[in-house]
Enzyme design. Sequence first.
Site, PDB file in Angstrom:
ATOM      1  CG  HIS A  32       8.451   1.634   1.176  1.00 35.55           C
ATOM      2  ND1 HIS A  32       8.196   0.420   1.776  1.00 35.55           N
ATOM      3  CD2 HIS A  32       7.575   2.500   1.743  1.00 35.55           C
ATOM      4  CE1 HIS A  32       7.202   0.555   2.640  1.00 35.55           C
ATOM      5  NE2 HIS A  32       6.813   1.802   2.664  1.00 35.55           N
ATOM      6  CD  GLU A  80       4.414  -0.099   5.100  1.00 38.94           C
ATOM      7  OE1 GLU A  80       4.231  -0.025   3.886  1.00 38.94           O
ATOM      8  OE2 GLU A  80       3.962   0.749   5.896  1.00 38.94           O
ATOM      9  CG  HIS A 114       0.328   5.488   6.508  1.00 35.50           C
ATOM     10  ND1 HIS A 114      -0.714   4.665   6.134  1.00 35.50           N
ATOM     11  CD2 HIS A 114       1.459   4.817   6.217  1.00 35.50           C
ATOM     12  CE1 HIS A 114      -0.212   3.552   5.614  1.00 35.50           C
ATOM     13  NE2 HIS A 114       1.094   3.615   5.659  1.00 35.50           N
ATOM     14  CG  HIS A 151      -0.257   0.148   2.536  1.00 36.77           C
ATOM     15  ND1 HIS A 151      -0.534  -0.652   3.624  1.00 36.77           N
ATOM     16  CD2 HIS A 151       0.682   1.028   2.964  1.00 36.77           C
ATOM     17  CE1 HIS A 151       0.218  -0.271   4.640  1.00 36.77           C
ATOM     18  NE2 HIS A 151       0.959   0.736   4.284  1.00 36.77           N
TER      19      HIS A 151
HETATM   20 FE   LIG Z   1       2.228   1.871   5.371  1.00 34.44          FE
END
Ligand SMILES: [Fe+2]
Lengths: 135, 277
Positions: free
Chosen positions: B191, B238, B59, B12
Site C-alpha cells: 500500500h 511495515e 499510527h 492491518h
Molecule cells: Fe500500520
Amino acid sequence: MTDRHYKKVSDIKTPPGPVTFTMEHSQNGYRMNAICYSLKQEKNRVKFKKDYEKYMADFGLSEFEKELVRSRDWLKMIHYGVSPYVIGKMAQCFGLSFIDWGSYMRGEAPQEFIDRNVPLLKNYNPEDNDKKGEE
Amino acid sequence: MANFVGGICTSHNGALMHGWDKQLRDDPIWTPLFEGYDPVRKWIKDKKVDVLFFVFNDHISNFFFDCYPTFAIGIANEYEHADEGSGPRDLAIPYGDVPFSRYMADYLIRHEFDLTVCQEMKLDHGMMGPAPFMLDQPWPVKFVPFCVNVIQHPIPSVKRCWKLGQSVRKAIEEYPEDINVAIVGTGGLSHELQGTEFGRIELDWDNEFMDKFEYDPVSMLDWDVKEFMDRGGAESAETVMWFAMRGAMTKKVKRIHRNLYRGMLTGMGILVFEDDE
Ligand SMILES: [Fe+2]
C-alpha cells in the site's frame, strides 16, 4: 528549528512518487502534525470547522503554516512533512474523505479512482501456489 | 513451561475498523475478507491460546512525534481503545497478562532489546483492526502489545525484527508458567497512502512475497526497508513486522492458512504457521 528554507508554499516541491517520512519531515511538520492530531477530537473539529482561521491562530501556527492549510494542497503538505496518518483529520474538516484527498494527490477525480480500485470480491489464493508447499 | 504454539501474520488497516464496526460480513466486498479470518479464529481456539504477543505499530494514536519510541512493550493489566477520530471503539476490554508481560520486557531488555516500557497504551487499528476478525469477544486471550516504529524513518531493519522474533521465541520457551503463547506480526502488505501514486497496490508482489516469506525468508534478511517500499509501496515498510513472527518460527514451517485479498487501498495478507522441524 528546521525550516527547510521554505518561504512560500509554492516553494514546496512535489516530485512524483511517495515521501519517505524522516526525522527531518517530522521536525518540519511538527506543528502541522500537532494541529492535525488535535482534530482527532470531535470538539476540536467543531471549532476548526466553525472558524479555522481562529483555530490556527489560537494554535500558534506560523504564517507559512497557515498559508499551507489555506492552500488545501494535500500533496504539498505531505512533501512538507505532514504525516499521512493525521492529515486526513484536517481534510475531513474540509469535507473530504480519504479517497478525496488521496485522489487529489494523484491529480484525479475521486470517482475515477474508485472505479479503478474496486475490490476483487474474492480471495486471491490460486491453489497453484500450494504446489511448493505440500505434496 | 510455556508452550509456543505458532505464529500469525496479518495486514492491518483502517478499513478493518470500518468493516468490523459496521458488521459488513454480508457485503460482497467484505465477505471474502471475513471468511479469510475464520480459519485463524478456529486455529486460536483449537490451540487453546492463552496469550498473543502482538507486534504492531501505532499510527499516532497513542504516541505522538514528541516522543516516538522505536520499540515499546505494554505491561498493563488492561488497555484502552484509541480514539482514531470517531471516538473509542465499542470493543471488549483487552486485558494483559502482567507477570508474563513484565517477564517478556525483562528478558528482551536483558537480551539486547532496549525497550520503552508502557503502563498505559491506547490500542489502535494496528492491533485492534484485525483482532476482532480473529477472536471472539470478550477476548478469549490476553495480550502483550508490542509497538514498532515503522512510520518515522529510520525504522528497525528486517533483520532486527527477525532477531526480535528469535528472542521472543526463546523467552516464551523459558517462561516457567504453563501457558500457550502465539506471536502475531501485523502490517502491510502493499500500500501507498500518499504522493502521486496514492492507492498503489502490488498484488503480484504480495503473492510472491508470501511465497518467499514462507519458504525462503532468509533471502530477505539483508534487504533494506527501501526494497520493500519500492516493491510494495511506501507504507509497506511495515512489512518488517512480519519478520518478528517469522523469526520466532523454525526455518521450515507448516502452513495452516494463507489468504490474500485486494482491498481498495491495501493488499491484505493472512498467514498462520506452525513449526515443522
Ligand atoms: Fe500500520
